[in-house]
Enzyme design. Structure first.
Site, PDB file in Angstrom:
ATOM      1  CB  ILE A 149      32.714 -39.658  87.539  1.00  0.00           C
ATOM      2  CG1 ILE A 149      32.821 -41.124  88.008  1.00  0.00           C
ATOM      3  CG2 ILE A 149      31.480 -38.944  88.097  1.00  0.00           C
ATOM      4  CD1 ILE A 149      33.464 -41.323  89.340  1.00  0.00           C
ATOM      5  CG  ASP A 150      28.444 -37.386  83.860  1.00  0.00           C
ATOM      6  OD1 ASP A 150      29.395 -37.223  83.068  1.00  0.00           O
ATOM      7  OD2 ASP A 150      27.658 -36.461  84.152  1.00  0.00           O
TER       8      ASP A 150
ATOM      9  CG  LEU B 273      36.705 -33.964  86.018  1.00  0.00           C
ATOM     10  CD1 LEU B 273      36.267 -33.144  84.814  1.00  0.00           C
ATOM     11  CD2 LEU B 273      37.765 -33.211  86.819  1.00  0.00           C
TER      12      LEU B 273
ATOM     13  CE  LYS C 252      27.029 -34.398  81.208  1.00  0.00           C
ATOM     14  NZ  LYS C 252      28.025 -34.295  82.296  1.00  0.00           N
TER      15      LYS C 252
ATOM     16  N   GLY D   5      30.136 -33.397  91.188  1.00  0.00           N
ATOM     17  CA  GLY D   5      28.721 -33.107  90.939  1.00  0.00           C
ATOM     18  C   GLY D   5      27.754 -33.942  91.761  1.00  0.00           C
TER      19      GLY D   5
END
Length: 500
Positions: A244-245, A105, A388, A108
């Protein structure tokens, strides 16, 4: 007469709903008329999805779950990872891998960490970005097992252009990379419930009128892109989806083998990796049994009176890592039957000009209840390593982890498997500022807890152990000298070591 009044009220509400829906449809048509050709076609498809979501939003009465109906998931519906791994691996791992597609994903932006552009292009370790590490992991698999696992990136209109530019650097890597775009939906004025944009362009003020509708959009946009069919034709059966993070979300061969080796009639179409909650995860979505189906329960769906219960680590012991394994043919079937049902998340925002808008979103994991034989697997915490904030970044850049073939593993020198609790203050929020404050990343192998607040800098080769709290009051500055060893220390006030 009360029944009549209620009936009249229901009729009136239904009329209002229809009117709102009709006005929305008119406005969407006007927006489509502001462009032509391919862009119009793409937007038309997007708007079909949006209309469906808006229709359901207008129908919703009250909370989407009745608390009294919530049950604990049956014992066998959440399997311990050890039990799955105990089955061992087959001789032909390559057969299973050739049925797999890795989806990240990638919608972002890095704004919360003070970066422009896609979050996946932030450097996390030895100059490697999230995307670099992902490519290295898959390339390592393909080389080791002589397979062809492709990487698919779900971009958004925010990240697509920058991501595509960077993809050229991987042309000689042994991994095929595909991209598709998430839908682009109109933000809705909170009062009038109509779109705030006046045309389809992304320029100036109008840019604020659009949003990507959450990762639950993956099913429709993957299907609409034509890529889903293409991959099924190539013999692919499962996708492994993750943020992806999340640096812990690597391809796990045991979970893959478990999926592929089930008898066809009982084949599991959806696996959600969950892990044990700690105090830091009280807001994470959890799995429940609801009306005979496994279901994801998010904090936003919980009635206010039960929020404390939801956060309790004893009642809801696990949370969703958003590492998901999903059957490709099942996605195709559910899309074609229009049977993909995900709760609507209403996300309120305030635009720069002060206008209040809402955006309607869905979450990818919420579709678990639509798939057959869905399963939770309780995985080790190491599979959930999201970055994050810069506090997370400090952990993954430190000597707590070693990097091999794109994967981070906890150093064997750390005596306990949990990660330290790190809280960096607002002077560290942006990546650029954070990097300036560390001459080198401290030794954190024996650290339990670190809190840093105010104007603090770290010299080279600092070592932190136990609980360390460093607080520079407003107007003060603390420089931790090179080579310092802080163990169970509180440092406050003003500290500057000057070279003379």
């Amino acid at each position: 007469s009360l029944c009549v009044a209620n009936g009249g009220m229901a009729q009136f509400q239904e009329m209002m709903r229809q009117q709102l829906e009709s006005s929305m449809h008119d406005e969407l048509e006007k927006l489509l008329d502001t462009t032509t050709g391919a862009e119009r076609e793409v937007s038309k498809k997007d708007f079909e999805g949006f209309k469906n979501l808006f229709h359901r939003f207008l129908q919703v009465k009250g909370p989407s779950v009745e608390w009294i109906k919530i049950q604990r998931p049956p014992e066998d519906s959440i399997q311990p990872y050890d039990k799955i791994a105990a089955r061992g691996l087959p001789d032909n791992v390559a057969n299973s891998l050739n049925k797999l597609v890795v989806v990240k994903l990638n919608g972002g932006l890095g704004t919360s960490m003070g970066c422009k552009g896609p979050k996946s292009l932030i450097s996390v370790r030895n100059e490697n970005t999230f995307l670099d590490l992902t490519v290295q992991q898959i390339e390592h698999l393909n080389k080791t097992y002589n397979t062809d696992v492709p990487l698919v990136l779900m971009n958004s209109f925010n990240t697509d252009e920058d991501t595509k530019k960077i993809l050229q650097k991987y042309t000689h890597h042994r991994v095929k990379i595909h991209t598709f775009n998430q839908s682009r939906y109109p933000r809705v004025n909170k009062e009038s419930l109509l779109p705030v944009s006046t045309n389809l362009s992304m320029n100036g003020q109008n840019a604020e009128g659009w949003y990507p509708p959450g990762h639950g959009d993956i099913y429709a946009s993957f299907y609409n892109s034509g890529l889903l069919d293409q991959l099924i034709e190539q013999g692919k059966e499962y996708i492994f989806v993750s943020n992806i993070d999340n640096l812990g979300a690597t391809v796990d061969l045991h979970i893959l083998h478990h999926l592929v080796s089930q008898p066809n009639g009982k084949r599991c179409e959806f696996v959600m990796e969950v892990t044990d909650k700690t105090r830091a995860d009280v807001k994470g979505g959890t799995l429940i049994q609801y009306e005979g189906k496994l279901r994801l329960l998010e904090i936003a769906q919980v009635p206010k009176t039960h929020v404390d219960e939801f956060k309790s680590v004893s009642k809801f012991k696990i949370f969703n890592t958003n590492n998901l394994w999903i059957s490709l043919p099942a996605i195709k079937r559910l899309q074609e039957q229009n049977a993909m049902d995900m709760e609507i998340i209403v996300n309120p925002k305030t635009l720069d000009g002060g206008q209040n808008v809402i955006q309607l979103e869905t979450a990818v994991g919420a579709a678990i209840k639509c798939f057959d034989n869905a399963l939770g697997i309780n995985v080790p915490r190491s599979r959930f390593l999201p970055v994050k904030t810069t506090s997370d970044l400090l952990l993954v850049m430190s000597n707590l982890y070693s990097l091999e073939a794109g994967s981070l593993t906890m150093s064997p020198k750390r005596e306990f498997p949990t990660t330290p609790h790190v809280k960096l203050g607002s002077s560290f929020t942006k990546v650029q500022e954070y990097l300036i404050r560390f001459e080198s990343i401290p030794d954190m192998l024996e650290l339990d807890h670190l809190t840093v607040s105010g104007d603090v800098t770290f010299g080279k080769n600092v070592s932190l152990k136990g609980t360390v709290i460093i607080i520079a009051n407003h107007g003060d500055r603390i420089d931790i000298p090179a080579g310092s060893m802080l163990e169970n220390k509180i440092v406050s006030g003003n500290l500057r070591i000057l070279d003379h």
